[in-house]
Write a protein that holds these residues in place. Structure first.
Motif, PDB file in Angstrom:
ATOM      1  N   LEU A 108       0.833  -1.338  -0.114  1.00 32.71           N
ATOM      2  CA  LEU A 108      -0.176   0.018   0.083  1.00 32.71           C
ATOM      3  C   LEU A 108       0.777   1.215   0.112  1.00 32.71           C
ATOM      4  CD1 LEU A 108      -2.638  -0.987   2.440  1.00 32.71           C
ATOM      5  CD2 LEU A 108      -3.124  -0.597   0.253  1.00 32.71           C
ATOM      6  N   ARG A 109       2.042   1.255   0.682  1.00 31.15           N
ATOM      7  CA  ARG A 109       2.857   2.367   1.039  1.00 31.15           C
ATOM      8  C   ARG A 109       3.666   2.664  -0.402  1.00 31.15           C
ATOM      9  NH1 ARG A 109       8.015   3.875   3.149  1.00 31.15           N
ATOM     10  NH2 ARG A 109       8.511   1.706   3.119  1.00 31.15           N
ATOM     11  N   PHE A 110       4.255   1.710  -0.899  1.00 34.04           N
ATOM     12  CA  PHE A 110       4.968   1.962  -2.242  1.00 34.04           C
ATOM     13  C   PHE A 110       3.861   1.753  -3.501  1.00 34.04           C
ATOM     14  CE2 PHE A 110       7.904   0.665   0.493  1.00 34.04           C
ATOM     15  CZ  PHE A 110       9.268   0.570   0.011  1.00 34.04           C
ATOM     16  N   GLY A 111       3.040   1.034  -3.401  1.00 33.30           N
ATOM     17  CA  GLY A 111       2.053   0.837  -4.955  1.00 33.30           C
ATOM     18  C   GLY A 111       1.201   1.766  -5.048  1.00 33.30           C
ATOM     19  N   VAL A 112       0.501   2.117  -3.773  1.00 31.25           N
ATOM     20  CA  VAL A 112      -0.904   2.942  -4.131  1.00 31.25           C
ATOM     21  C   VAL A 112      -0.797   4.307  -4.604  1.00 31.25           C
ATOM     22  CG1 VAL A 112      -2.926   4.019  -2.786  1.00 31.25           C
ATOM     23  CG2 VAL A 112      -2.348   1.286  -2.517  1.00 31.25           C
ATOM     24  N   PRO A 113       0.395   5.050  -3.926  1.00 29.56           N
ATOM     25  CA  PRO A 113       0.613   6.504  -4.542  1.00 29.56           C
ATOM     26  C   PRO A 113       0.925   6.143  -5.991  1.00 29.56           C
ATOM     27  CG  PRO A 113       1.704   6.034  -2.293  1.00 29.56           C
ATOM     28  CD  PRO A 113       0.906   4.872  -2.785  1.00 29.56           C
ATOM     29  N   ASN A 114       1.673   5.279  -6.410  1.00 30.73           N
ATOM     30  CA  ASN A 114       1.984   5.108  -7.893  1.00 30.73           C
ATOM     31  C   ASN A 114       0.769   4.887  -8.549  1.00 30.73           C
ATOM     32  OD1 ASN A 114       4.878   5.051  -8.548  1.00 30.73           O
ATOM     33  ND2 ASN A 114       4.716   2.910  -8.924  1.00 30.73           N
ATOM     34  N   GLY A 115       0.088   4.067  -8.265  1.00 31.48           N
ATOM     35  CA  GLY A 115      -1.455   3.834  -8.915  1.00 31.48           C
ATOM     36  C   GLY A 115      -2.287   5.024  -8.878  1.00 31.48           C
ATOM     37  N   LEU A 116      -2.256   5.867  -8.000  1.00 27.98           N
ATOM     38  CA  LEU A 116      -3.233   7.207  -7.817  1.00 27.98           C
ATOM     39  C   LEU A 116      -2.579   8.025  -8.754  1.00 27.98           C
ATOM     40  CD1 LEU A 116      -3.921   7.351  -3.926  1.00 27.98           C
ATOM     41  CD2 LEU A 116      -5.650   7.007  -5.633  1.00 27.98           C
ATOM     42  N   GLU A 117      -1.165   8.450  -8.622  1.00 31.35           N
ATOM     43  CA  GLU A 117      -0.579   9.315  -9.447  1.00 31.35           C
ATOM     44  C   GLU A 117      -0.881   8.890 -11.121  1.00 31.35           C
ATOM     45  OE1 GLU A 117       4.033  10.178 -11.026  1.00 31.35           O
ATOM     46  OE2 GLU A 117       3.793   9.417  -8.961  1.00 31.35           O
ATOM     47  N   SER A 118      -0.838   7.797 -11.434  1.00 31.44           N
ATOM     48  CA  SER A 118      -1.088   7.466 -12.705  1.00 31.44           C
ATOM     49  C   SER A 118      -2.517   7.661 -13.066  1.00 31.44           C
ATOM     50  CB  SER A 118      -0.772   5.830 -13.054  1.00 31.44           C
ATOM     51  OG  SER A 118      -1.034   5.531 -14.372  1.00 31.44           O
ATOM     52  N   SER A 119      -3.427   7.363 -12.039  1.00 36.45           N
ATOM     53  CA  SER A 119      -4.884   7.463 -12.621  1.00 36.45           C
ATOM     54  C   SER A 119      -5.117   9.063 -12.568  1.00 36.45           C
ATOM     55  CB  SER A 119      -5.637   6.969 -11.503  1.00 36.45           C
ATOM     56  OG  SER A 119      -5.518   5.811 -11.140  1.00 36.45           O
ATOM     57  N   MET A 120      -4.563   9.614 -11.604  1.00 41.38           N
ATOM     58  CA  MET A 120      -4.930  11.398 -11.725  1.00 41.38           C
ATOM     59  C   MET A 120      -4.213  11.992 -13.044  1.00 41.38           C
ATOM     60  SD  MET A 120      -6.448  12.562  -9.150  1.00 41.38           S
ATOM     61  CE  MET A 120      -7.473  10.738  -9.364  1.00 41.38           C
ATOM     62  N   PHE A 121      -2.995  11.260 -13.538  1.00 37.87           N
ATOM     63  CA  PHE A 121      -2.518  11.911 -15.004  1.00 37.87           C
ATOM     64  C   PHE A 121      -3.616  11.452 -16.036  1.00 37.87           C
ATOM     65  CE2 PHE A 121       0.511  10.975 -18.437  1.00 37.87           C
ATOM     66  CZ  PHE A 121       1.206  12.189 -18.492  1.00 37.87           C
ATOM     67  N   GLN A 122      -3.794  10.254 -16.031  1.00 39.18           N
ATOM     68  CA  GLN A 122      -4.888   9.873 -17.195  1.00 39.18           C
ATOM     69  C   GLN A 122      -6.248  10.682 -16.978  1.00 39.18           C
ATOM     70  OE1 GLN A 122      -4.190   7.985 -19.729  1.00 39.18           O
ATOM     71  NE2 GLN A 122      -1.967   7.741 -18.861  1.00 39.18           N
ATOM     72  N   LEU A 123      -6.689  11.032 -16.114  1.00 37.48           N
ATOM     73  CA  LEU A 123      -7.854  11.533 -15.868  1.00 37.48           C
ATOM     74  C   LEU A 123      -7.695  13.204 -16.075  1.00 37.48           C
ATOM     75  CD1 LEU A 123      -9.307  10.599 -12.253  1.00 37.48           C
ATOM     76  CD2 LEU A 123     -10.375  10.334 -14.308  1.00 37.48           C
ATOM     77  N   GLY A 124      -6.458  13.672 -15.956  1.00 40.79           N
ATOM     78  CA  GLY A 124      -6.137  15.120 -16.518  1.00 40.79           C
ATOM     79  C   GLY A 124      -6.044  15.104 -18.031  1.00 40.79           C
ATOM     80  N   LYS A 125      -5.559  14.028 -18.672  1.00 39.59           N
ATOM     81  CA  LYS A 125      -5.430  13.785 -20.145  1.00 39.59           C
ATOM     82  C   LYS A 125      -7.002  13.781 -20.600  1.00 39.59           C
ATOM     83  CE  LYS A 125      -2.339  11.572 -22.026  1.00 39.59           C
ATOM     84  NZ  LYS A 125      -1.020  10.379 -22.459  1.00 39.59           N
ATOM     85  N   ILE A 126      -7.796  12.977 -19.887  1.00 41.93           N
ATOM     86  CA  ILE A 126      -9.140  12.993 -20.440  1.00 41.93           C
ATOM     87  C   ILE A 126      -9.980  14.273 -20.380  1.00 41.93           C
ATOM     88  CG2 ILE A 126     -11.336  11.974 -20.104  1.00 41.93           C
ATOM     89  CD1 ILE A 126      -9.706   9.396 -19.029  1.00 41.93           C
ATOM     90  N   LEU A 127      -9.874  15.012 -19.321  1.00 38.86           N
ATOM     91  CA  LEU A 127     -10.308  16.116 -19.189  1.00 38.86           C
ATOM     92  C   LEU A 127      -9.763  17.378 -20.386  1.00 38.86           C
ATOM     93  CD1 LEU A 127     -12.145  18.128 -17.595  1.00 38.86           C
ATOM     94  CD2 LEU A 127     -10.179  18.630 -16.300  1.00 38.86           C
ATOM     95  N   LEU A 128      -8.665  17.035 -20.604  1.00 38.33           N
ATOM     96  CA  LEU A 128      -8.004  18.172 -21.672  1.00 38.33           C
ATOM     97  C   LEU A 128      -8.551  17.820 -23.040  1.00 38.33           C
ATOM     98  CD1 LEU A 128      -4.135  18.645 -20.443  1.00 38.33           C
ATOM     99  CD2 LEU A 128      -5.919  20.274 -20.579  1.00 38.33           C
ATOM    100  N   LEU A 129      -8.885  16.413 -23.227  1.00 39.31           N
ATOM    101  CA  LEU A 129      -9.351  16.117 -24.467  1.00 39.31           C
ATOM    102  C   LEU A 129     -10.961  16.944 -24.606  1.00 39.31           C
ATOM    103  CD1 LEU A 129      -9.006  12.270 -24.650  1.00 39.31           C
ATOM    104  CD2 LEU A 129      -7.904  13.962 -26.331  1.00 39.31           C
ATOM    105  N   SER A 130     -11.665  17.037 -23.799  1.00 37.91           N
ATOM    106  CA  SER A 130     -12.855  17.782 -23.923  1.00 37.91           C
ATOM    107  C   SER A 130     -12.664  19.434 -24.390  1.00 37.91           C
ATOM    108  CB  SER A 130     -13.682  18.030 -22.482  1.00 37.91           C
ATOM    109  OG  SER A 130     -12.993  18.350 -21.605  1.00 37.91           O
ATOM    110  N   THR A 131     -11.529  19.820 -23.717  1.00 34.17           N
ATOM    111  CA  THR A 131     -11.134  21.185 -24.211  1.00 34.17           C
ATOM    112  C   THR A 131     -10.592  21.144 -25.572  1.00 34.17           C
ATOM    113  OG1 THR A 131      -9.856  21.613 -21.821  1.00 34.17           O
ATOM    114  CG2 THR A 131      -9.413  23.289 -23.692  1.00 34.17           C
ATOM    115  N   VAL A 132      -9.787  20.090 -26.070  1.00 31.03           N
ATOM    116  CA  VAL A 132      -9.160  20.312 -27.458  1.00 31.03           C
ATOM    117  C   VAL A 132     -10.666  20.071 -28.536  1.00 31.03           C
ATOM    118  CG1 VAL A 132      -7.862  18.771 -29.154  1.00 31.03           C
ATOM    119  CG2 VAL A 132      -7.058  19.194 -26.827  1.00 31.03           C
ATOM    120  N   SER A 133     -11.533  19.298 -27.879  1.00 26.03           N
ATOM    121  CA  SER A 133     -12.715  18.713 -28.919  1.00 26.03           C
ATOM    122  C   SER A 133     -13.391  20.211 -29.325  1.00 26.03           C
ATOM    123  CB  SER A 133     -13.399  17.985 -28.327  1.00 26.03           C
ATOM    124  OG  SER A 133     -14.202  18.600 -27.216  1.00 26.03           O
TER     125      SER A 133
END
Length: 449
Positions: free
Chosen positions: A239-264
């Motif tokens: 949990l200490r090593f892996g969860v921050p990694n997974g959350l970071e990746s998820s936030m990164f992808q969510l940000g990219k998805i949000l920007l797609l709506s701006t591009v559209s």
């Protein structure tokens, strides 16, 4: 005393055996994705739209599982550095159990929330697109636990230094996927089922192969049994090593998805140029991504052995290699630019935008990308995951998303502004990660007894 006596050495041949399969695996994932999209296009526009919509969510899962597994596998890598293969194998068993349970829970939540995803997240889409999306979603989400187990197995083989195994299993998985698509779409004239079923079968096959291979005798660490009992200490470290990694990746992808709506909202030419830029940009970063994974293996072993100076030495060595490889890759793509642009049948305006995006991405990639994305992998391998998560998430949402919306929509820079905001994000990451690496705080973040 005992930790000081432990040494970890990676010869040039060791590093080559680790890095080359990782580069091949990264290239494989991208090229198979391109083949997939071409074959899906044969089903029709509604099918393409449906698959791409569902895959925006699935990409988030793929990256989150990969990051979570990589973070969790660091524990096994540190045990290997301590010369404790049995504990490494036990932590591997716990990682597989944790990933299996977490993915089953996520799969159930995805099925329960299907209506919300299809009708609220995706918004109002045409009836045929909605029907295709429903079919594709129902089949592909069943592969979630298999994807998680495969990701865990691949991460464990990488920390053993055996990236060739993860490469070959990835090759088998992608071959099943591409062949299955071809047979079901062109042979049996199936719709989105012809795209979804091979994805499920290929991921299930890859998961089974990984578990079987992890149980083989003679490995640096071996998963002897698939236990259903939780080891609180190991799970706490996962949990200490892996969860921050997974959350970071998820936030990164969510940000990219949000920007797609701006591009559209910026028009068709901007959407096309952004898509081309994302595809070619991925190729420009292949070496950087591969060497980041190699750093996880090397640094986690050094940290486990208590060899912090060696961790610094190998990090600097692999960073130089990353800069060298990425410069060569980016310059080659720049030389091939006229040919690349001819492959895309888009308007002159989209071509002009795409060319500018690729050249900008290449220039800043050679200067900043390794320090912004490869270097923090060394910090994560040492256990400094909360710091990297905090910096990456805050920078992503304030610089890339915040400035992207301002530059792209309100300050008149259009699609180029969204990419400029991304380069600002890279600068901020570098300003935090480089001093952190040169300091000593990350040396205190290893396994906790």
């Amino acid at each position: 005393m005992e930790t000081k006596q432990l040494t970890v050495e990676f010869s040039r041949q060791d590093l080559q055996r680790l890095i080359v399969p990782l580069v091949v695996e990264q290239l494989l994932a991208i090229t198979v994705g391109l083949f997939d999209s071409v074959m899906v296009s044969q089903v029709g526009e509604a099918a393409i739209s449906a698959v791409s919509l569902v895959d925006t969510v699935n990409v988030l899962l793929v990256n989150a599982f990969s990051a979570l597994a990589t973070g969790g596998a660091v524990i096994a890598g540190q045990y290997l550095g301590r010369r404790e293969p049995q504990k490494a194998g036990h932590s591997g068993e716990q990682l597989l159990l944790f990933m299996g349970e977490a993915s089953l829970l996520i799969m159930v939540l995805f099925y329960l929330g299907k209506g919300f995803v299809l009708h609220v997240v995706f918004g109002q889409v045409e009836a045929d697109v909605a029907a295709y999306a429903d079919t594709y979603y129902m089949i592909v989400e069943a592969s979630t636990p298999f994807l998680a187990i495969y990701s865990a197995g691949a991460a464990l083989f990488r920390v053993m230094g055996n990236s060739k195994i993860s490469m070959w299993v990835s090759l088998v998985m992608n071959a099943i996927n591409v062949t299955g698509n071809a047979v079901l779409i062109f042979g049996f004239h199936m719709g989105v089922e012809g795209v979804a079923i091979p994805t499920l079968v290929s991921r299930a096959t890859a998961a089974v192969i990984m578990v079987v291979l992890l149980k083989r005798p003679g490995l640096p660490m071996r998963v002897e049994k698939l236990s259903l009992r939780h080891d609180r200490y190991v799970v706490k470290n996962i949990l200490r090593f892996g969860v921050p990694n997974g959350l970071e990746s998820s936030m990164f992808q969510l940000g990219k998805i949000l920007l797609l709506s701006t591009v559209s909202v910026l028009g068709t030419a901007s959407v096309a140029a952004n898509a081309i830029g994302n595809t070619i940009g991925t190729f420009q970063c292949v070496a950087g991504n591969a060497l980041g994974l190699a750093l996880v293996t090397v640094v986690s072993r050094c940290i486990g052995a208590g060899s912090y100076e060696l961790a610094r030495f190998y990090t600097k060595k692999l960073m130089k290699t990353t800069y060298l490889f990425m410069c060569g890759d980016i310059l080659l793509i720049a030389a091939l630019m006229p040919l690349i642009m001819k492959m895309y049948n888009v308007s002159p305006e989209a071509t002009d935008y795409a060319r500018k995006i690729i050249l900008m991405h290449g220039f800043f990639g050679m200067l900043l990308w390794p320090a912004a994305f490869t270097l923090p992998q060394a910090l994560r391998a040492a256990g400094d995951t909360r710091f990297t998560m905090l910096v990456s998430t805050v920078s992503m949402w304030t610089m890339r998303v915040g400035f992207g919306i301002l530059l792209g929509r309100y300050w008149g820079f259009g699609v180029l502004g969204i990419w400029m905001a991304m380069f600002i994000d890279w600068v901020v990451r570098v300003l935090f990660f480089v001093p952190r690496f040169h300091g000593h705080k990350w040396e205190t973040m290893g396994l906790r007894e």
